[in-house]
Design a protein around this motif. Structure first.
Motif, PDB file in Angstrom:
ATOM      1  N   GLY A   1      -3.218   3.526  -6.163  1.00  0.00           N
ATOM      2  CA  GLY A   1      -4.268   3.403  -5.165  1.00  0.00           C
ATOM      3  C   GLY A   1      -4.613   1.986  -4.737  1.00  0.00           C
ATOM      4  N   TRP A   2      -4.055   0.996  -5.401  1.00  0.00           N
ATOM      5  CA  TRP A   2      -4.367  -0.389  -5.061  1.00  0.00           C
ATOM      6  C   TRP A   2      -3.776  -0.714  -3.700  1.00  0.00           C
ATOM      7  N   GLU A   3      -4.484  -1.515  -2.936  1.00  0.00           N
ATOM      8  CA  GLU A   3      -3.968  -1.918  -1.636  1.00  0.00           C
ATOM      9  C   GLU A   3      -4.079  -3.408  -1.472  1.00  0.00           C
ATOM     10  N   LYS A   4      -3.009  -4.017  -1.018  1.00  0.00           N
ATOM     11  CA  LYS A   4      -3.006  -5.472  -0.819  1.00  0.00           C
ATOM     12  C   LYS A   4      -3.982  -5.830   0.293  1.00  0.00           C
TER      13      LYS A   4
ATOM     14  N   ARG B   1       3.173  -3.989 -10.489  1.00  0.00           N
ATOM     15  CA  ARG B   1       2.682  -4.016  -9.111  1.00  0.00           C
ATOM     16  C   ARG B   1       2.893  -2.665  -8.440  1.00  0.00           C
ATOM     17  N   LEU B   2       4.102  -2.094  -8.641  1.00  0.00           N
ATOM     18  CA  LEU B   2       4.426  -0.793  -8.043  1.00  0.00           C
ATOM     19  C   LEU B   2       3.489   0.281  -8.596  1.00  0.00           C
ATOM     20  N   LEU B   3       3.221   0.204  -9.904  1.00  0.00           N
ATOM     21  CA  LEU B   3       2.340   1.195 -10.503  1.00  0.00           C
ATOM     22  C   LEU B   3       0.935   1.071  -9.925  1.00  0.00           C
ATOM     23  N   ARG B   4       0.490  -0.184  -9.750  1.00  0.00           N
ATOM     24  CA  ARG B   4      -0.835  -0.395  -9.181  1.00  0.00           C
ATOM     25  C   ARG B   4      -0.901   0.208  -7.784  1.00  0.00           C
ATOM     26  N   ILE B   5       0.139  -0.071  -6.990  1.00  0.00           N
ATOM     27  CA  ILE B   5       0.147   0.445  -5.612  1.00  0.00           C
ATOM     28  C   ILE B   5       0.107   1.974  -5.636  1.00  0.00           C
ATOM     29  N   ARG B   6       0.870   2.579  -6.545  1.00  0.00           N
ATOM     30  CA  ARG B   6       0.920   4.034  -6.561  1.00  0.00           C
ATOM     31  C   ARG B   6      -0.335   4.662  -7.145  1.00  0.00           C
TER      32      ARG B   6
ATOM     33  N   THR C   1       0.835  -1.182   0.000  1.00  0.00           N
ATOM     34  CA  THR C   1       0.000   0.000   0.000  1.00  0.00           C
ATOM     35  C   THR C   1       0.873   1.237   0.000  1.00  0.00           C
ATOM     36  N   LYS C   2       0.322   2.351  -0.502  1.00  0.00           N
ATOM     37  CA  LYS C   2       1.097   3.595  -0.454  1.00  0.00           C
ATOM     38  C   LYS C   2       0.627   4.491   0.688  1.00  0.00           C
ATOM     39  N   TYR C   3      -0.379   4.012   1.437  1.00  0.00           N
ATOM     40  CA  TYR C   3      -0.957   4.881   2.459  1.00  0.00           C
ATOM     41  C   TYR C   3      -0.288   4.712   3.816  1.00  0.00           C
ATOM     42  N   ARG C   4       0.664   3.822   3.910  1.00  0.00           N
ATOM     43  CA  ARG C   4       1.347   3.633   5.185  1.00  0.00           C
ATOM     44  C   ARG C   4       2.492   4.631   5.265  1.00  0.00           C
ATOM     45  N   ARG C   5       2.560   5.357   6.363  1.00  0.00           N
ATOM     46  CA  ARG C   5       3.609   6.373   6.505  1.00  0.00           C
ATOM     47  C   ARG C   5       4.972   5.709   6.644  1.00  0.00           C
TER      48      ARG C   5
END
Lengths: 483, 483, 483
Positions: free
Chosen positions: C456-459, C449-454, C278-282
């Protein structure tokens, strides 16, 4: 993203709210400036009418939103007219004198030389059209700035006129266009305003002459020592040394002396404050001027130091160096001399080259922080640390560079050509004075006194004085004229 | 002092005076841009409500002053909503269509490629929410600029919408946030706005291709002369020359030719004005484009010149240089040849190296004054003096450097490999043309004519024309079509 | 055109429209700051009254438009008084306490050290004059900025006070003077405001210590290998190598490692995003700090690389180099060895020097685009291209430079002094890790995968997810926790 957005309107002043923006502005003329003016006025939301002697031929030069018509037609439609023609064409507008009565004429012209004519262009225009109100303005703005949008440094528009109302009107128009109007007073200021864009790097004139003067002096001195003396005493032709070697022993002298001249006025100012015992006494004009030109002197010093580095680095490239190297090798081979290592010479060069590069690195930091965009992002303490502290360290390291380069040559009789001392000894005079003075100023008694003076203490005045101490507590004391 | 002051309010718009600042703004999304947007809106004094799919998990990312809640809740509380989600997630918002009726949606999205989709993101959003008013804006501003405060170059916010009221509202919000809103028109401009931040150094494409093209041509030419010719004619392996020597004879050619290409369009423009006898005729498009790219061409020329200097200075460092030096010394020692000094060779190198360093110094002055912060602090006369006058002097000195480097090799038969002339002769073509043209333009008759044309005179038009003379007096003359 | 226009009024606020500008402002004090303040207030259209203990002696320091009189007289005439005296003189103003009742005192003082006193200067002033309203402001502005006009970076004026009305009044005055007032809250913020101009390059502290630490480590390592080992094993005195050769093998290590440390946090951040899906974790605080200091680390790396280039270029200048060259030549001449060419050595040096210069050229481009004025003129895509893409290419080319310099020495037993490997092998660790990671990230599966995460995708979250494809069409997919 700094591109101009032609054809689009800044929304900072909505026409429905600010009447100024629905105004019709006239532009007389069809040159570059008239075109840029029309573009900017259209982008700012004004209606623009351009008056030209050949509207059909010139219409293609202007944006479609601007109406291009005959001069007489154009001036009828507006109250404010930008006269974007050269001074010598003002008289051609006299036919329009009747139609122009009561309107505001904005003189945007510039001259080629400072004080080129007896009276300013604006006053001349006013004399041709006595029934109009003439406002001088926009001449300090270039056509490029008009087209591309006002940048920080070029935002000011100087305005002067005898009529306050007209000045206010033009100022509002300037603001809508995104500029900052500045009131310069009456029409008598027009000459001053017209001279402003003709100044050519005024702050650099004195430092450049100083650098050239130092260069000529040291160049002649080095020429005598390195070329003329061998020719007269030993009949050796060393003329080939002039393009690189003589220049390369001159440039560092200029750089080094000029660097010390950056810090000398500060020392003189401190001496003056210590002598008079007050900070409220104005410095002499020449010292004030010197203090204001320190940045330019410092940048010229760095430029000369950088050129000196370039010249030094290309010494091994030269054919003369190669020939000398091969000659020495051949002579040693023939004499079968195997070991030629002179430890002192080796250490001398290693140290002075290394120290010289460190000094150049520090000077480059000073030069980079002089750039406007970087200087503006530093606060006072940071700027002072870099320019004063790091700069003084650079001066000390440059002194080490000079001393190590010179080494013991000042004590070698052979180095005195025509009884002239080695050049490096001359350059040490001012810098060593500055360094010595700074060392003396850092002695506790002198430093305390200087700090007291800079915090408001005055010699000879009976005043209850308090000093901040290291702990933040105050130590007060009565002072009298004897301290 | 350029740090952002987060959590503190700019006081330029007092909430009690400007209703806009007490407005509640909604932000949909929880990525970097949404977060930066929320931070800036809070700093500007707005109440901010953030709508997220997971308010509990995302609340930690946002400033405490912003309320983070579910999307449906957030949109109920505001009239203006920044849709800070990627285009592919727009459809996920369709559930909120009912609540969003009548509100203003601001599309802040960007794409990855120019013209990536058939329609712009804003038009797509408008098609998904026909009952809402969509405004395109803020996409040219980066998240970093939002957080750190608007700087001069990044202050513009491009806005377009079909609804004037909505545009005005968003423009006011942009102003309170410290940006400069620019009206780009209707929704049809949305595609253009979305392409703007995707441009990649558009002004540099042509100059870079030009430089690469010149580099390839000269590299091949030098390769043939320096590596292939010795191999074919003398079976010598000179391949080791490719990394440094061939590159170092190519870079100066590129730099020198590109420097002349900076001043050639000015010469062509003057020729055009002289030929047509007027300054009002537009230049051909290619000449216009060329005149606009002069700065980029000049900076690339300086970059190549600086690399050339680096490569030249490291020639003595190389092992090949050392081996050649030792070989020569050994050969001379064996033959016991003591004196190998060739005065002409020595002078040739001393002069061309010295002149080359002076040229590089002048070019570095030109490059430094191209920096935006310095260019903005110069007036037109200063900028023109440095870029035109000093630049032309740099071109002349570069020509001296090339001629002295070449010396008499153009007249030496052995230098013509495969009948190809020495490379330096090819590079002299354009620069010498430019210098010759400038010399011709400085002849009094031509200079007078050019000045007349630039002050408004036109060939073939009968006009009473006056010229400013040196004394400031006017000399008038009737001119007819024969002049 | 950036000169101040002293004595002229900015027309942005006409006195007849804005009452604020006809206000009379008082200034207590007669030092540099008081004088600059008076000059600026006069230029902005205010009436200025200066209160001094010696009006007759000090009048000459102030502009003629300002009235200089006794302190008691001055404070009677105004409601707003700038207290431009040092903190230790505040108590001397207590005599005026009666006259000052109900007036606004603006505390503009600064301290010498951070947190020098128990309470802030403004709070101290408020305690001395409880019947007055104290506002803290203008202390972050230097006297020079006051005189020369506000530049972009120095325009902010921080204001705090317990009284909202007083804050608003001072904010209006600041605006008329051309500054941007920023509300910092209550008087408790005064200490923070007073500390701000005392910060000394806070963003540079950690990078500078990092560079110094790396320099010391590598210097010691090289000293052991190059000076101590020959002395102990072969009794050779190589101390002369310390000033240039040991420094010149240390600087590139520092530069190279620091360049890799610019790109390592990005790699760690990407790893973190891939691991947590996820990209939302600080990010952890240390990684956040590291990411924010990348610019300073990169600029220090470039500075070390530039110094390394200077040191390398002056290697042939040195006397030690000359002696070694002549010794080798003499030995070969005596042995009559004619051919000493080692093709591999020649190629090694040609390549690594050429590649090193290319790397330095790329790094200089990165450094130049870090300048504020240039960085502001680039959009996000351009900035990212230069700093990320070109920067990574510079890292790769620096690695080639290091590998070619090292060549096969890592496999040569003699190069292991005291079993310590050659220094260049140590420097390769971090950069090769970064390059390897970036290569892995560019593999299609990881990149997707990295693009998906960036985007907005979250595992682990069941969400309908769409990816933009190359054609602009969308490919949707249901995703579940197993992906």
């Amino acid at each position: 993203m700094a591109k101009p957005l032609l054809g689009h309107r800044s929304m900072e002043d909505d026409p429905s709210i600010t009447p100024a923006a629905s105004r019709t502005i006239g532009v007389l003329g069809s040159g570059d400036f008239a075109r840029s003016l029309a573009i900017r006025l259209v982008c700012s939301g004004f209606k623009v009418v351009v008056g030209s002697r050949n509207p059909k031929r010139k219409a293609g030069l202007f944006p479609s939103a601007a109406e291009v018509t005959f001069q007489a037609e154009a001036v009828k439609k507006t109250d404010v007219i930008f006269v974007a023609v050269f001074r010598e064409h003002y008289s051609t507008l006299c036919d329009l004198a009747d139609v122009l009565v009561g309107k505001i004429l904005v003189d945007v012209s510039n001259n080629i030389e400072i004080n080129h004519h007896k009276e300013s262009n604006a006053e001349y225009l006013a004399s041709l059209f006595p029934a109009c109100t003439v406002v001088k303005g926009f001449n300090v703005v270039s056509a490029w700035t008009l087209q591309s949008g006002a940048r920080d440094g070029n935002k000011q528009v100087l305005i002067c006129s005898n009529n306050q109302e007209a000045k206010r009107t033009i100022a509002e128009i300037a603001q809508v266009m995104g500029f900052t109007p500045v009131d310069m007073g009456c029409m008598s200021s027009a000459r001053e305003i017209e001279n402003i864009p003709l100044h050519l790097l005024p702050a650099w004139k004195i430092p450049i002459f100083l650098a050239l003067g130092l260069f000529l002096c040291f160049f002649t001195y080095n020429l005598i020592r390195q070329v003329i003396h061998p020719y007269i005493r030993e009949q050796k032709n060393k003329l080939y040394k002039i393009p690189i070697e003589v220049v390369n022993t001159t440039l560092p002298c200029v750089a080094y002396v000029m660097l010390s001249l950056v810090y000398l006025p500060g020392v003189l100012a401190a001496c003056s404050q210590l002598y008079y015992g007050t900070k409220y006494r104005r410095f002499p004009d020449w010292l004030d001027q010197w203090l204001q030109h320190r940045k330019q002197i410092g940048l010229l010093s760095f430029f000369c130091a950088a050129l000196h580095a370039m010249y030094s680095l290309c010494l091994p490239m030269r054919r003369s160096h190669r020939y000398q190297l091969i000659e020495t090798a051949v002579k040693q081979a023939v004499e079968k001399k195997m070991n030629i290592w002179v430890e002192e010479e080796v250490w001398r060069m290693e140290i002075y080259i290394s120290v010289g590069i460190i000094a150049l690195g520090l000077l480059s930091l000073l030069a980079i922080t002089s750039l406007p965009s970087i200087a503006n992002s530093l606060n006072w303490r940071e700027f002072s640390f870099i320019q004063s502290t790091l700069g003084f360290i650079a001066l000390v390291i440059s002194t080490l560079h000079t001393l190590t380069y010179g080494w013991s040559r000042a004590f070698d009789e052979n180095q005195y050509k025509f009884y002239l001392p080695p050049t490096y000894t001359l350059t040490l005079l001012v810098p060593c004075t500055v360094i010595l003075a700074k060392v003396i100023f850092s002695l506790p008694c002198i430093q305390q006194r200087l700090l007291r003076i800079r915090r408001g203490w005055e010699k000879g005045r009976y005043v209850k004085f308090v000093l901040p101490s290291a702990t933040g507590e105050y130590s007060s004391g009565e002072t009298s004229s004897n301290v």
